[in-house]
Design a protein around this motif. Structure first.
Motif, PDB file in Angstrom:
ATOM      1  N   ASP A 144      47.582  46.734  28.922  1.00  0.00           N
ATOM      2  CA  ASP A 144      48.731  46.390  29.782  1.00  0.00           C
ATOM      3  C   ASP A 144      48.611  44.967  30.313  1.00  0.00           C
ATOM      4  N   GLU A 145      47.391  44.577  30.658  1.00  0.00           N
ATOM      5  CA  GLU A 145      47.202  43.202  31.157  1.00  0.00           C
ATOM      6  C   GLU A 145      47.486  42.176  30.059  1.00  0.00           C
ATOM      7  N   ILE A 146      47.154  42.516  28.826  1.00  0.00           N
ATOM      8  CA  ILE A 146      47.436  41.598  27.708  1.00  0.00           C
ATOM      9  C   ILE A 146      48.959  41.426  27.582  1.00  0.00           C
ATOM     10  N   SER A 147      49.677  42.555  27.643  1.00  0.00           N
ATOM     11  CA  SER A 147      51.147  42.466  27.547  1.00  0.00           C
ATOM     12  C   SER A 147      51.688  41.630  28.695  1.00  0.00           C
ATOM     13  N   GLN A 148      51.115  41.815  29.901  1.00  0.00           N
ATOM     14  CA  GLN A 148      51.574  41.047  31.065  1.00  0.00           C
ATOM     15  C   GLN A 148      51.280  39.546  30.869  1.00  0.00           C
ATOM     16  N   ARG A 174      37.646  33.189  30.124  1.00  0.00           N
ATOM     17  CA  ARG A 174      36.290  33.213  30.681  1.00  0.00           C
ATOM     18  C   ARG A 174      35.799  31.834  31.124  1.00  0.00           C
ATOM     19  N   GLN A 175      36.603  30.772  30.843  1.00  0.00           N
ATOM     20  CA  GLN A 175      36.174  29.416  31.216  1.00  0.00           C
ATOM     21  C   GLN A 175      36.545  29.114  32.667  1.00  0.00           C
ATOM     22  N   PRO A 190      36.388  36.605  36.337  1.00  0.00           N
ATOM     23  CA  PRO A 190      37.129  36.032  35.195  1.00  0.00           C
ATOM     24  C   PRO A 190      37.412  37.088  34.128  1.00  0.00           C
ATOM     25  N   VAL A 191      38.466  36.867  33.344  1.00  0.00           N
ATOM     26  CA  VAL A 191      38.850  37.836  32.302  1.00  0.00           C
ATOM     27  C   VAL A 191      38.824  37.151  30.937  1.00  0.00           C
ATOM     28  N   SER A 192      38.714  37.983  29.903  1.00  0.00           N
ATOM     29  CA  SER A 192      38.739  37.441  28.535  1.00  0.00           C
ATOM     30  C   SER A 192      39.135  38.560  27.587  1.00  0.00           C
ATOM     31  N   ALA A 202      36.927  42.529  30.244  1.00  0.00           N
ATOM     32  CA  ALA A 202      37.910  42.564  29.145  1.00  0.00           C
ATOM     33  C   ALA A 202      39.283  42.943  29.693  1.00  0.00           C
ATOM     34  N   LEU A 203      40.314  42.212  29.283  1.00  0.00           N
ATOM     35  CA  LEU A 203      41.678  42.548  29.708  1.00  0.00           C
ATOM     36  C   LEU A 203      42.081  43.901  29.109  1.00  0.00           C
TER      37      LEU A 203
END
Ligand SMILES: Cc1cc2nc3c(=O)[nH]c(=O)nc-3n(C[C@H](O)[C@H](O)[C@H](O)COP(=O)(O)O)c2cc1C
Length: 413
Positions: free
Chosen positions: A144-148, A110-111, A122-124, A140-141
């Protein structure tokens, strides 16, 4: 009279055949001088070349592992294979001065801003904006995006290996994505990745484990893995020292070769508990194996401060110098050559070019970082009128370390 500082001694890692020539590392300092697509620029190479002959290790400014991880204009990218040739030049420039080259890698979370992300939000970890000042609300991610993202950290590590670096440092500090997952402020999830402190740890642990596996698989020479941590957060809810210590215990069992503390003052005690006067590094020493490499940054400028840090922390303790190596590229050489009187502790605007400081970093040092820098003359910053730097002289001296705190530390040895 020659002083024999212990911090000039070399150090060999226990588990990897890597020797550091002394106990000084250059702390990561973003120059914002990469090309528009995140490729390494000649200005950056010049800056690092000028600082590579003294410290045992240079930790580069942080490089973003994917496009959503970009934090500002002019940052270095490690998000694509086309960046490898430039990164190779960066690694070999650092190594040509005899320093180990470590690429710090991160995602901003988010920064950052939609502008910097060319129109993307932005994502967080969660849809939670940074609580102080005006900041965009991130998205929010997804799982699947977290795994990526974890895979992106691994890919970035593989590129650092191919580019010839001596290691990577995971940027788990200074409020960026890795810290955002760990923080109860930015992580309000209630799934696999958040809800309890164990789940808040999961992202950092998963990135670390995946990066360690990547090193195991692709590195054909010793390749270091470091982790940078900010032990506490000021906000409520926020990361506590206790949580960070437990996290440090866990990551250091995952093939992490060194831990790097991002502190305001290397000798500081916890700021969340004003009654506690014990230094934070003492807490870390108590949970880490003896002489485990612990890098500490925060207001270290003078050789006696660095020596005192080593006296306190033991032979595995390393001083990470940030602003001082911006101001004094030859710090280590001057100490070694018994030439301490020539060490610069303040920055004159007349010397920016001499010190190889890229124009864009000059602007940042004179604006955003102005209060934290000992600059020799007062000025009003106007890029169109550089002569205004020389308005009138006000020499600022670096903030000294509190001597009473030093004495307490020394007594405990
Ligand atoms: C201009 C500037 C850029 C920085 N960029 C980074 C960075 O890319 N990654 C990081 O972990 N810390 C960064 N930092 C923090 C420094 O690594 C260091 O922790 C901080 O400056 C405190 O150390 P010092 O008192 O020796 O300067 C930056 C600091 C400054 C002044």
């Amino acid at each position: 009279m020659q002083i024999n500082y212990d911090f000039l001694d070399n150090y060999t890692f226990n588990n990897k055949a890597v020797t550091l020539r002394n106990h000084i590392v250059m702390a990561p300092t973003t120059l914002r001088a990469s090309l528009a697509d995140g490729s390494v620029s000649d200005n950056e190479l010049n800056y690092y070349r000028m600082r590579a002959q003294g410290p045992a290790m240079i930790i580069t400014e942080t490089a973003y592992v994917n496009d959503l991880g970009r934090g500002w204009e002019g940052g270095i990218s490690v998000s694509d294979d086309d960046k490898i040739p430039g990164l190779r030049r960066l690694a070999s420039t650092i190594q040509s001065g005899g320093a180990k080259a470590i690429l710090q890698i991160f995602a901003a979370g988010r920064q950052t801003t939609t502008d910097i992300l060319r129109g993307q939000q932005p994502v967080s970890a969660s849809q939670q904006a940074y609580p102080h000042g005006e900041h965009e609300v991130p998205r929010a991610l997804t799982h699947d995006e977290i795994s990526q993202t974890i895979a992106d950290f691994a890919q970035a590590t593989k590129r650092a290996i191919l580019a010839g670096f001596d290691g990577v440092e995971l940027h788990g500090a200074n409020l960026y994505l890795m810290q955002q997952f760990f923080s109860p402020d930015s992580n309000r999830r209630d799934d696999l990745w958040g809800g309890t402190v164990e789940k808040r740890r999961r992202f950092g642990l998963a990135v670390t484990a995946k990066v360690a596996q990547t090193i195991e698989k692709y590195a054909d020479k010793p390749f270091l893995l470091g982790y940078r941590q900010s032990p506490e957060e000021p906000m409520t809810p926020g990361i506590t020292l206790e949580e960070s210590l437990e996290f440090a215990k866990q990551i250091t069992t995952l093939s992490v070769d060194y831990l790097h503390l991002s502190l305001k003052d290397a000798f500081q005690s916890p700021f969340r508990d004003q009654a506690d006067t014990q230094a934070i590094i003492d807490y870390y020493r108590a949970i880490l194996p003896q002489n485990y490499p612990l890098f500490v940054a925060g207001l270290l400028k003078k050789p006696e401060q660095v020596e005192s840090l080593l006296d306190t922390g033991g032979a595995g303790t390393f001083a990470a110098l940030g602003r001082e190596l911006i101001i004094e590229p030859n710090w280590v050489q001057k100490v070694k050559n018994n030439d301490e009187a020539a060490i610069r502790y303040a920055l004159s605007p007349s010397d920016f070019e001499l010190l190889g400081i890229p124009k864009i970093l000059e602007k940042w040092l004179l604006t955003r970082f102005r209060n934290g820098l000992p600059i020799t003359t007062d000025f009003e910053f106007d890029p169109m009128k550089p002569w205004q730097y020389y308005k009138h002289a006000v020499i600022q001296t670096p903030k000294p370390i509190d001597p009473t705190q030093l004495m307490t530390l020394k007594k405990r040895q």
